[in-house]
Design a protein around this motif. Structure first.
Motif, mmCIF file in Angstrom:
data_model
loop_
_atom_site.group_PDB
_atom_site.id
_atom_site.type_symbol
_atom_site.label_atom_id
_atom_site.label_comp_id
_atom_site.label_asym_id
_atom_site.label_seq_id
_atom_site.Cartn_x
_atom_site.Cartn_y
_atom_site.Cartn_z
ATOM 1 N N LEU A 226 17.310 -18.436 33.663
ATOM 2 C CA LEU A 226 17.401 -17.338 32.695
ATOM 3 C C LEU A 226 17.545 -15.968 33.358
ATOM 4 O O LEU A 226 17.806 -14.987 32.671
ATOM 5 N N ASP A 227 17.345 -15.906 34.661
ATOM 6 C CA ASP A 227 17.527 -14.628 35.357
ATOM 7 C C ASP A 227 18.993 -14.488 35.713
ATOM 8 O O ASP A 227 19.429 -14.855 36.806
ATOM 9 N N ARG A 228 19.764 -13.940 34.764
ATOM 10 C CA ARG A 228 21.229 -13.867 34.912
ATOM 11 C C ARG A 228 21.733 -12.456 35.161
ATOM 12 O O ARG A 228 22.901 -12.156 34.952
ATOM 13 N N GLY A 229 20.838 -11.559 35.552
ATOM 14 C CA GLY A 229 21.259 -10.214 35.942
ATOM 15 C C GLY A 229 21.376 -9.217 34.812
ATOM 16 O O GLY A 229 21.749 -8.057 35.045
ATOM 17 N N ASP A 230 21.061 -9.635 33.591
ATOM 18 C CA ASP A 230 21.098 -8.685 32.470
ATOM 19 C C ASP A 230 19.827 -7.845 32.487
ATOM 20 O O ASP A 230 18.718 -8.370 32.663
ATOM 21 N N THR A 231 19.967 -6.553 32.309
ATOM 22 C CA THR A 231 18.812 -5.664 32.297
ATOM 23 C C THR A 231 18.904 -4.698 31.118
ATOM 24 O O THR A 231 20.003 -4.369 30.662
ATOM 25 N N VAL A 232 17.768 -4.269 30.651
ATOM 26 C CA VAL A 232 17.702 -3.254 29.606
ATOM 27 C C VAL A 232 16.418 -2.466 29.790
ATOM 28 O O VAL A 232 15.379 -3.029 30.144
ATOM 29 N N ARG A 233 16.523 -1.172 29.631
ATOM 30 C CA ARG A 233 15.314 -0.345 29.653
ATOM 31 C C ARG A 233 14.873 -0.166 28.199
ATOM 32 O O ARG A 233 15.613 0.371 27.368
ATOM 33 N N ALA A 234 13.694 -0.638 27.904
ATOM 34 C CA ALA A 234 13.204 -0.616 26.531
ATOM 35 C C ALA A 234 11.722 -0.317 26.514
ATOM 36 O O ALA A 234 11.005 -0.552 27.492
ATOM 37 N N VAL A 235 11.279 0.209 25.382
ATOM 38 C CA VAL A 235 9.881 0.599 25.204
ATOM 39 C C VAL A 235 9.154 -0.478 24.408
ATOM 40 O O VAL A 235 9.534 -0.786 23.278
ATOM 41 N N LEU A 236 8.137 -1.057 25.015
ATOM 42 C CA LEU A 236 7.231 -1.961 24.306
ATOM 43 C C LEU A 236 6.173 -1.092 23.636
ATOM 44 O O LEU A 236 5.335 -0.499 24.307
ATOM 45 N N ASP A 237 6.238 -0.990 22.316
ATOM 46 C CA ASP A 237 5.350 -0.108 21.555
ATOM 47 C C ASP A 237 4.409 -0.980 20.724
ATOM 48 O O ASP A 237 4.786 -1.522 19.692
ATOM 49 N N CYS A 238 3.189 -1.126 21.194
ATOM 50 C CA CYS A 238 2.227 -2.034 20.579
ATOM 51 C C CYS A 238 1.533 -1.364 19.396
ATOM 52 O O CYS A 238 1.245 -0.167 19.427
ATOM 53 N N THR A 239 1.265 -2.149 18.355
ATOM 54 C CA THR A 239 0.534 -1.608 17.204
ATOM 55 C C THR A 239 -0.924 -1.326 17.554
ATOM 56 O O THR A 239 -1.648 -0.775 16.736
ATOM 57 N N GLY A 240 -1.343 -1.702 18.763
ATOM 58 C CA GLY A 240 -2.684 -1.351 19.227
ATOM 59 C C GLY A 240 -2.807 0.092 19.673
ATOM 60 O O GLY A 240 -3.896 0.525 20.074
ATOM 61 N N GLY A 241 -1.693 0.849 19.627
ATOM 62 C CA GLY A 241 -1.765 2.274 19.928
ATOM 63 C C GLY A 241 -1.311 2.660 21.321
ATOM 64 O O GLY A 241 -1.561 3.775 21.774
ATOM 65 N N TRP A 242 -0.595 1.785 22.021
ATOM 66 C CA TRP A 242 -0.088 2.126 23.352
ATOM 67 C C TRP A 242 1.388 1.720 23.465
ATOM 68 O O TRP A 242 1.885 0.911 22.694
ATOM 69 N N TYR A 243 2.070 2.320 24.434
ATOM 70 C CA TYR A 243 3.458 1.946 24.701
ATOM 71 C C TYR A 243 3.705 1.997 26.202
ATOM 72 O O TYR A 243 2.951 2.633 26.957
#
Length: 344
Positions: A226-243
């Protein structure tokens, strides 16, 4: 203390309206992850909550008048206390006083705010039972609309003043994201809190392959592939109040589905399922923007963060980011035919 001379039905209607708006936007804030819409929802939530303070002098008149007729029951007192505590914990979270504290048994202030909000909603329902007011034609007359507009403007101004004060003083709350979340571990996956949706539990072991299913075809893909070189910068925004923002690496969902060969459906939805049975359904049209990640910031995922593979869903809150993915399946049902929040 000087109190207004006139207060009554419209005061109670105004309080009920603000409570309903605060509750509705509070729930909606958990669902909205895109910064633009999230900022509007969170602003409305904060303004509705603070707007309750504007009606305190008028509500004091209503309470005093009712007290003279008969002593106020414990239900009204409990509702008042719960409302104030909900407002207080919301303000503390917005200011950046996130906890947890020794007296809160390790529970963050946002979780206390949510629990108190649920309790307040239940008490509102109990308190309003038997006190229903029929709509009146005068509610839409000029005076009523002006009063409603003034209340809305005052609530918005109070919220804006609070936000300005946070920025002026440099309080931690000034740095929170549009959703109200605070940075915990950007570009440092090891610093991200380990959390999962309250109905889910960490599995004793994760799958070594991901099953891909579509149009009657089935394929098992080893996690190592599954490590095929695709990348994305994304924000994991948790409903627990942190990102946390990370560079996630793995394979795009559309490329994974393409391994099944040509002739796949052009529309529909895709179910992403964890080894725990936890699942989320997303539009198949979004597959090009979704990623099955095996790494974050160039490092393999940890077990607590979904290793060996998790879903990355940019623009969506954390409960969409399915951990410990075991199966990806294309289905005919619309993506919105599912609970808005996971129930499994």
């Amino acid at each position: 203390m000087l109190l207004p001379r006139r207060a009554g039905r419209r005061t109670n209607v105004g309080l009920l309206g603000l409570l309903l708006l605060a509750g509705g936007t509070g729930v909606l804030a958990f669902a909205v992850g895109s910064p633009g819409p999230a900022r509007l929802v969170v602003a409305a939530h904060g303004a509705a909550g603070l707007g309750l303070l504007l009606l305190v002098p008028w509500k004091a008149v209503v309470v005093r008048r009712a007290w003279h007729r008969r002593p106020v029951g414990s239900g009204g007192l409990a509702l008042g206390v719960a409302t104030l505590l909900t407002l207080l914990t919301g303000v503390l979270h917005a200011a950046g006083v996130t906890g947890p504290w020794p007296w809160s048994a390790g529970v963050p202030v946002l979780h206390l705010h949510v629990a108190l909000g649920v309790a307040t909603g239940a008490l509102v329902a109990v308190h309003a039972w038997g006190r229903r007011q029929r709509p009146r034609a005068t509610d839409l007359h000029r005076r009523g609309l002006l009063q409603a507009g003034a209340l809305a403007a005052g609530a918005a101004a109070l919220w804006g003043a609070g936000e300005g004060l946070l920025r002026l003083t440099g309080a931690p709350g000034a740095q929170r994201r549009a959703t109200g979340s605070f940075d915990r571990g950007t570009d440092d996956p090891a610093a991200m809190p380990i959390t999962q949706w309250f109905t889910d539990t960490a599995p004793p072991a994760a799958a070594g392959t991901v099953e891909v299913v579509a149009a009657g075809r089935r394929l098992r893909v080893p996690v190592a592939d599954l490590d095929r070189g695709d990348t994305v910068r994304a924000v994991l925004d948790c409903t627990g109040g942190w990102y946390a923002a990370q560079d996630w690496g793995g394979v795009r969902l559309d490329r994974l589905l393409a391994l099944l060969g040509p002739g796949l459906p052009a529309d529909g939805s895709v179910d992403v399922v964890s080894v725990t049975g936890y699942r989320r359904r997303l539009p198949l049209a979004d597959a090009g923007g979704l990623l099955l990640a095996v790494s974050a910031a160039g490092r393999p995922l940890s077990a607590g963060h979904g290793a060996p593979v998790r879903l990355v869903a940019p623009g969506r809150r954390g409960f969409w980011w399915v951990k410990w993915v075991a199966r990806v399946e294309v289905v005919d049902a619309p993506w919105w035919v599912q609970p808005p929040f996971p129930l499994q």
